[in-house]
Scaffold this active site. Structure first.
Site, PDB file in Angstrom:
ATOM      1  N   HIS A 174       8.919   2.379  -0.932  1.00  0.00           N
ATOM      2  CA  HIS A 174       7.748   2.825  -1.706  1.00  0.00           C
ATOM      3  C   HIS A 174       7.845   2.351  -3.157  1.00  0.00           C
ATOM      4  CE1 HIS A 174       8.016   5.730   1.615  1.00  0.00           C
ATOM      5  NE2 HIS A 174       6.751   6.021   1.420  1.00  0.00           N
ATOM      6  N   GLU A 197      -3.285   0.970   9.567  1.00  0.00           N
ATOM      7  CA  GLU A 197      -3.532  -0.051   8.548  1.00  0.00           C
ATOM      8  C   GLU A 197      -4.119  -1.334   9.117  1.00  0.00           C
ATOM      9  OE1 GLU A 197      -0.810   1.779   8.738  1.00  0.00           O
ATOM     10  OE2 GLU A 197      -0.473   2.704   6.771  1.00  0.00           O
TER      11      GLU A 197
END
Lengths: 307, 345
Positions: free
Chosen positions: B145, B76
């Protein structure tokens, strides 16, 4: 030679300005001992190529041909500096210099992005990221190197190993044979070069640039040298012995290259001294210029955030 | 109004919804139109070319190829950095994160680099990039999440923060985000992906783009202002409908963008109703709810007839077990209860 002398003179002026309390804030970070790396690397680049600097970025700014007047105006926090007095990290997009380094490894992934843009836009231009031996342990560097390999980006990862991450000796932090040895793990060519020899650095970077321009992707170069001054100007390096520092100064790139040019009868000691006097006069003029420049107007605190 | 089953593959499409565009389809269409319009737009993200996790990029690799729809590695920091650098180099990158929570991994590249570089360089660079961040709870996806972390990014200077709640807004806001010259975070509530919404004619207009900083008054009312985002807009509307039967007139405001924030619409509404309830899935501590209430307290304190209230996650991780997850997330029932309580004073 001229570039190295100019780098040292500009940085000396910056350091002096801090030590005499003419400027304040975060102390200057000098690249004394590392001048050959910026001078050699930038000599291998052309128009449209980009360099992304570390916090020790003045060397690359000078080597890329930025105007010492405007560099010093920026470091004196004046509005006519390159960044309008808004950063320690001098930037000139028109000459392909992006000053970074506030967050140690951050310039490396961004240089990869610039290389991606250069590639996607169909140019043969390249990007070069400077970073230090300390930053080489950062995940951002590993990720950027892996991505550059995966996407065959026209990127040169140029690690300046000046032996010290603030007070930490490189041998304490790095347990592999070299930093460049990690390149094999990324799937990139890895090169170790003498970072005190501007011609050796230039040759290594030129080879990497040629590979990148030809579509061959990224190269990881480790240029080894000695940091001669402290991490920042106020750092007197009490963590290094006098013997070590004396030995380190034997690796001063300006001293070594000067001797070589003299030995090879390219530049005599007198000619070098004359060159240095000219440079010192130029830098004195740049300091005088910076001192006269206006500070940013207060409303400028609220400008340049949004495009 | 919402059914958790909508999140699961094979969820039912009601007959009347058949011709309504889905939320994720609207985002897909916006990106497709903008990529056709501007060859500098390209995308990076994990699995976006071959098997887009929530289906938002489905079909784009086929039309635009793998150079412009780039499958990124699990890196990322490098990918957001690549977006920043490419944006400085004249491209218009869109980055997909599989879960918005993962933005934490690359936060330096966003908040210190993308958001600050224009300022630090005295305006020499612009960083036009869009990062798409699936967010929110309700799917039993677990604590890492399921979060709604937009307050983190609305807190720092230099980042536009978008919270679309309908198909129309998803499309028009995505198109505007891609054309914007600044870093933009586009939060996509995962519960909305499979929902379908009726749309006005301009949905089909490829030149229609949203204007940021304009809140939507989703329902007009005179007794209380409810500020809600993302799925909570629809929970609030359902609550408002139920309360209308009891004679309570609820105004529902959807800010749509946190940065820039439409203060004027908010203040005008509270001046009219005198009551304010703010509902969001975000953690309550120092969150978006508090910011909205503080804004009203500064601008329209004298208009308040009751103490403002806020609903949100009471600062625990969003739990994995559905019964625990439902406990910590706000929803229609809590909104109704809070409004009744505020109206009884």
């Amino acid at each position: 030679m001229r570039a190295m002398l100019l780098i040292r003179a500009v940085e000396k002026a910056w350091g002096d300005a801090y030590l005499t309390e003419e400027i304040s804030g975060i102390p200057p970070s000098l690249s004394t001992g590392q001048e050959a790396i910026a001078a050699g690397a930038c000599a291998a680049l052309g128009d449209g190529d980009f360099v992304f600097t570390t916090h020790r970025g003045q060397a690359a700014q000078v080597a890329r041909g930025l105007d010492p007047k405007r560099i010093l105006a920026e470091l004196y926090c004046r509005r006519t500096g390159y960044n309008k007095g808004k950063s320690y990290h001098v930037t000139d997009m028109t000459r392909g210099v992006v000053g970074m380094g506030g967050i140690v490894p951050a310039q490396v992934p961004i240089a990869g992005g610039m290389a991606l843009a250069q590639k996607m836009r169909g140019t043969d231009r390249v990007s070069l990221a400077f970073f230090g031996d300390g930053a080489s342990n950062e995940g951002a560097v590993h990720e950027a190197a892996a991505l550059a390999a995966m996407w065959t980006l026209p990127l040169i990862l140029l690690c300046e190993n000046n032996r010290y991450c603030i007070t930490q000796r490189d041998t304490d932090a790095l347990k592999g044979p070299s930093i460049a040895a990690r390149a094999a793990g990324y799937g990139l060519p890895g090169v170790v070069v003498d970072g005190t020899d501007p011609l050796a650095v230039q040759a290594a970077v030129a080879e990497a640039v040629a590979r990148a321009r030809a579509g061959g992707g990224a190269t990881f170069i480790e240029a080894q040298c000695e940091r001669l001054t402290g991490h920042l100007i106020h750092d007197t390096q009490p963590y290094r012995s006098r013997e070590e520092l004396e030995s380190a100064w034997k690796h001063c790139p300006i001293f070594l290259f000067g001797e070589r040019l003299e030995r090879e009868r390219i530049l005599s000691a007198d000619e070098r001294a004359r060159m240095n006097r000219e440079i010192e006069a130029e830098v004195a003029g740049a300091v005088a210029h910076a001192r006269t420049q206006p500070y940013p107007a207060i409303h400028e605190a609220y400008e340049d955030l949004w495009a | 109004m919402f059914d958790n089953r909508l999140f699961r593959p094979g969820g039912p499409v009601k007959p009347e919804e058949k011709d309504w565009p889905s939320f994720r389809g609207a985002i897909n269409e916006a990106m497709r139109e903008e990529m056709r319009r501007d060859p500098l737009v390209f995308q990076m993200g994990e699995d976006i070319a071959l098997a887009s996790p929530f289906g938002v990029t489905t079909g784009l690799a086929k039309e635009f190829g793998r150079e412009r729809i780039r499958d990124a590695p699990c890196a990322e920091v490098a990918v957001v950095g690549a977006a920043v650098g490419a944006a400085m180099g004249g491209m218009r990158p869109i980055v997909e994160f599989q879960f918005g929570d993962f933005m934490s991994v690359a936060i330096d590249q966003l908040t210190h680099q993308a958001a600050m570089l224009r300022y630090l360089t005295g305006g020499q660079v612009s960083v036009p990039l869009v990062i798409r961040l699936p967010c929110g709870g309700g799917q039993g996806a677990g604590s890492q999440h399921s979060q709604s972390l937009y307050s983190w990014f609305a807190h720092v200077p230099g980042i536009k923060v978008l919270l679309p709640s309908t198909s129309m807004d998803a499309k028009a806001m995505m198109k505007a985000a891609i054309r914007d010259n600044n870093p933009v975070l586009f939060f996509e509530h995962k519960q909305l992906y499979r929902t379908r919404w009726p749309v006005p004619a301009e949905f089909r207009d490829a030149d229609h783009v949203a204007e940021f900083g304009k809140a939507a008054v989703r329902r007009e009312g005179v007794d209380i202002t409810v500020v809600a985002t993302l799925t909570m807009v629809h929970h609030a509307l359902a609550a408002a409908e139920a309360l209308a039967a009891e004679g309570v007139s609820v105004e529902v405001i959807d800010p749509r963008t946190l940065v820039p924030f439409d203060v004027d619409t908010l203040v005008a509404s509270v001046r009219k109703t005198g009551r304010l309830l703010v509902v969001d899935e975000a953690y309550l501590n120092f969150g978006i709810q508090a910011e909205v209430i503080a804004t009203v307290a500064e601008r329209a304190f004298e208009a308040l007839k009751a103490a403002p209230r806020r609903l949100g996650n009471p600062n625990v991780p969003v739990p994995f077990a559905p019964c625990l997850q439902d406990e910590v997330l706000p929803g229609r029932a809590r909104i109704e209860a809070a409004i009744r309580q505020m109206m009884s004073r």
